[in-house]
Design a protein around this motif. Structure first.
Motif, PDB file in Angstrom:
ATOM      1  N   UNK A 167      33.614  32.690  34.103  1.00  0.00           N
ATOM      2  CA  UNK A 167      33.977  31.284  34.264  1.00  0.00           C
ATOM      3  C   UNK A 167      35.339  31.144  34.931  1.00  0.00           C
ATOM      4  N   UNK A 168      36.165  32.194  34.868  1.00  0.00           N
ATOM      5  CA  UNK A 168      37.557  32.092  35.312  1.00  0.00           C
ATOM      6  C   UNK A 168      37.884  32.827  36.602  1.00  0.00           C
ATOM      7  N   UNK A 169      37.047  33.760  37.028  1.00  0.00           N
ATOM      8  CA  UNK A 169      37.337  34.536  38.227  1.00  0.00           C
ATOM      9  C   UNK A 169      36.206  34.394  39.242  1.00  0.00           C
ATOM     10  N   UNK A 170      36.578  34.331  40.498  1.00  0.00           N
ATOM     11  CA  UNK A 170      35.610  34.126  41.578  1.00  0.00           C
ATOM     12  C   UNK A 170      34.839  35.408  41.874  1.00  0.00           C
ATOM     13  N   UNK A 171      33.780  35.253  42.633  1.00  0.00           N
ATOM     14  CA  UNK A 171      33.002  36.405  43.081  1.00  0.00           C
ATOM     15  C   UNK A 171      33.905  37.358  43.863  1.00  0.00           C
ATOM     16  N   UNK A 172      34.782  36.817  44.692  1.00  0.00           N
ATOM     17  CA  UNK A 172      35.696  37.656  45.473  1.00  0.00           C
ATOM     18  C   UNK A 172      36.635  38.446  44.555  1.00  0.00           C
ATOM     19  N   UNK A 173      37.113  37.804  43.490  1.00  0.00           N
ATOM     20  CA  UNK A 173      37.960  38.506  42.514  1.00  0.00           C
ATOM     21  C   UNK A 173      37.200  39.671  41.884  1.00  0.00           C
ATOM     22  N   UNK A 174      35.954  39.427  41.512  1.00  0.00           N
ATOM     23  CA  UNK A 174      35.146  40.471  40.874  1.00  0.00           C
ATOM     24  C   UNK A 174      34.915  41.640  41.834  1.00  0.00           C
ATOM     25  N   UNK A 226      36.825  39.956  32.154  1.00  0.00           N
ATOM     26  CA  UNK A 226      36.864  38.627  32.756  1.00  0.00           C
ATOM     27  C   UNK A 226      35.637  37.787  32.434  1.00  0.00           C
ATOM     28  N   UNK A 227      34.671  38.319  31.725  1.00  0.00           N
ATOM     29  CA  UNK A 227      33.474  37.520  31.467  1.00  0.00           C
ATOM     30  C   UNK A 227      32.439  38.246  30.636  1.00  0.00           C
ATOM     31  N   UNK A 228      31.218  37.775  30.752  1.00  0.00           N
ATOM     32  CA  UNK A 228      30.064  38.337  30.050  1.00  0.00           C
ATOM     33  C   UNK A 228      29.446  39.392  30.962  1.00  0.00           C
ATOM     34  N   UNK A 229      29.045  40.526  30.385  1.00  0.00           N
ATOM     35  CA  UNK A 229      28.479  41.587  31.205  1.00  0.00           C
ATOM     36  C   UNK A 229      27.344  42.282  30.474  1.00  0.00           C
ATOM     37  N   UNK A 230      26.593  43.080  31.213  1.00  0.00           N
ATOM     38  CA  UNK A 230      25.524  43.845  30.609  1.00  0.00           C
ATOM     39  C   UNK A 230      24.704  44.585  31.640  1.00  0.00           C
ATOM     40  N   UNK A 231      23.780  45.382  31.159  1.00  0.00           N
ATOM     41  CA  UNK A 231      22.769  46.016  31.994  1.00  0.00           C
ATOM     42  C   UNK A 231      21.438  45.509  31.462  1.00  0.00           C
ATOM     43  N   UNK A 232      20.740  44.742  32.297  1.00  0.00           N
ATOM     44  CA  UNK A 232      19.482  44.122  31.884  1.00  0.00           C
ATOM     45  C   UNK A 232      18.312  44.832  32.556  1.00  0.00           C
ATOM     46  N   UNK A 233      17.341  45.255  31.735  1.00  0.00           N
ATOM     47  CA  UNK A 233      16.096  45.831  32.235  1.00  0.00           C
ATOM     48  C   UNK A 233      14.992  44.839  31.902  1.00  0.00           C
TER      49      UNK A 233
END
Length: 134
Positions: A13-20, A93-100
């Motif tokens: 929610x706080x960092x842009x795609x470019x930041x990531x 910076x956010x929510x993360x995971x590995x989704x199968x």
């Protein structure tokens, strides 16, 4: 045919795609930006998202599906080789995971090799497995 999708992702929610991208040091192959339309609905995304994804279609056969899962997971994790520390910092910076995700009328086994599990652990993400009938 069965469909297998694997995605290593971060939503922020706080960092842009470019930041990531800058933090991880790897271009993604799937993404969205805060405010982008969500499909054909009137809803929009509330986050920016970076994802490394793989998608396979395999015959509806237990062995083929099991092999497809392993191959798709490996494809995503190989692209992240050497970037585990950067990814781990970026997940703060956010929510993360590995989704199968598996779409098939069959319920296949999901057996991951120790090397894949070790890499997932190094990335610092949870593992989500979703099976849906066709």
């Amino acid at each position: 045919m069965a469909e297998i999708s694997v995605a290593l992702f971060i939503e922020s929610e706080t960092h842009s795609l470019e930041d990531l991208i800058a933090m991880i040091g790897v271009e993604c192959n799937k993404s969205w930006r805060k405010g982008d339309a969500r499909g054909r609905t009137d809803k929009v995304y509330a986050t920016d998202s970076w994802a490394m994804a793989a998608k396979l279609r395999v015959p509806e056969n237990i062995d083929e599906i099991e092999t497809g899962i392993k191959d798709a997971v490996k494809e995503v994790l190989v692209r992240m080789r050497g970037r585990e520390d950067q990814f781990r910092r970026a997940i703060a910076w956010g929510v993360s995971g590995l989704r199968i995700s598996i779409v098939s009328p069959l319920l296949p086994p999901c057996i991951l090799e120790a090397e894949a599990l070790n890499t997932i652990s190094k990335l610092g993400v949870g593992l989500e497995i979703e099976v849906a009938p066709q």
